[in-house]
Design an enzyme around this catalytic site. Sequence first.
Site: not given
Ligand code: F6R
Length: 612
Positions: A2, A27, A74, A100-101, A484, A488, A491, A507, A607
């Site tokens: 949050c 966030r 969140w 938050n948490g 990756e 991307k 998400e 396979h 985030k």
């Molecule tokens: C995807 C993304 C997430 C973060 C993951 C780790 O685009 O951003 O998969 O990479 O949540 O976050 P950090 O790097 O902040 O530990």
Amino acid sequence: MCGIVGYTGPQSAFTPIVEGLRRLEYRGYDSAGIALGTSNSLFVEKRAGKLANLEAALPANLPTVHSGIGHTRWATHGGPTDRNAHPHLDNEGKLAVIHNGIIENYAELKAVLQKRGHTFTSETDTESVAHLLSDLRKEHQGDLSAAMRAAVAQLRGSFTLLAIHADNPSTIVGVRRNSPLVAGIGKGENFLASDVAAFIEYTKRAVELGQDEVITITPETIEITDVHGAKVPVREYEITWDKEAAQKGGFAHFMLKEIFDQPKAIADTLIGRLSDNNQIQLDELHMTDAEIKRIKRISVIACGTAYHAGMVAKYAIEKWAKIPVDVEIASEYRYRDPIVDQDSLVVAISQSGETMDLLMAVRHAKAAGARVLAVCNTNSSTIPRESDAVLYTHAGPEIAVASTKAFVTQIVAVYLIGLKLAQVRGELSDAEVKNLYHEALKLPGQVEQILETVEPLRALTRTFKSNNTVLFLGRGIQYPIALEGALKLKELAYIHAEGFAGGELKHGPIALIEEGTAVIAILPPHDEHALDEKMLSNIQEVKARGARVIVIAAEGVEVIGAEHVIRIPIAAPLFQPVLATVPLQVFAYEIAVARGTDVDQPRNLAKSVTVE
Ligand code: F6R
């Protein structure tokens, strides 16, 4: 997950709080709320949905008050409704709390508090803190800071909490445990927030806070105490970026801006790392040459995108430094018996430095005696603070939820670690290291070149907007990039996407291919001819089954069977992943825009993932 903001000072508090929340919305963004301290009462408003819903619900004649707290959520406990939105209040409606948490013992607390006559109106874990603090404040003769210290002793879990009381509204009290909270020192005003981005417009003076420390701010003062009430020195640091870095700068989305920030971010991460006598300079490692020579194994731990950077690290470090590297998803790490001891170096990669799964893995590794090196983008965040050493990436603030520039700088940072280890252990000569470093210095210009020629890719991408499945193939060091690319796309565009090692296709996954399935194949570095040929065969196999194939290949490499070839410049083989990443980011971005999804704040995500 949050976003939290607190303000006290001469301004009308609404502006810094709501502007701060806007910067923190990345966030969490499923509800938002504020509590403003008017004399003897609180003005509270909260709404499900994005911050805009809260703003629309506010009356035109909002009272002008000079302190308050604000929150973007969140959801963990209780769905994203008006009722569950923060702030949460005590029975009298005079004390407000944002959080938050997760409060793990909230149910026990709630049962006790209900017996004492407290009425609960939400399904959240947070509300129990509001009622608990209310009782404790009375026990401590109206001292909210003392009440917070007493509350912390009773709480289990991870939390950042801010509280305000109507009887003394210019005072805001906060605390953190395993969750971020920073203070900002202004002129006659002070701030509290989950992230400095919230107050960067007003001050560059920030204060970090340790575990379980309670902070009390008024317009003129900041006081920090430990749980026993003993004063703790205020640890101030300067924020090194400015507010423009946290703005869109004319781009349609933060993500697009951050994609275009990458040349500078890579250059900033690389700069000044080779001495005049060709030694890699990584003093941040805090390791003597003898200690580096003693390393027997390296474990890289990370989550999501950062985990993919960790996979690239394995290829680079094993190739250059000849040290065995295993890479593990942080949330799995401590739940098995990882082989880790004093001869292990654990590299923890994180953009935010707050990811709870990773923080717990770091603690596990440290308890087992390993040396932990964090690779992180966020200054003074929890993971670097708890690690033995930190190598900061210099990507600048990453606001879009989907990681782009942080990812490429993480890769560049692990290259530097690999080169340093290889040089000290004598696996690469000084001349080889110098040559590789100079090759790395070309990356910013090469990324720039890709971005300049990206228009045809953007147009082509839109023709895939209705695809339900997109597969990404890579081999060797490009395999992590295939993963990756798929992450991307998932998400951002909510399309089912998978990344595979090209050789694995036969396979099982090849069963997914049908007429029109999109396959994006990333060719191995240009000099890996044996792998190249294998990958070209994989392309033929999917094409024969009706797939539409886009290939990413270095300039000059012959490609057969693709509908479209995206060319990337020739870089040193291990550096190719940085370049191959860029078109995949653009691909995901463009499809998301075409499908009308929320590019910067995709559904269900946050985030900074501060829960396990
Ligand atoms: C995807 C993304 C997430 C973060 C993951 C780790 O685009 O951003 O998969 O990479 O949540 O976050 P950090 O790097 O902040 O530990």
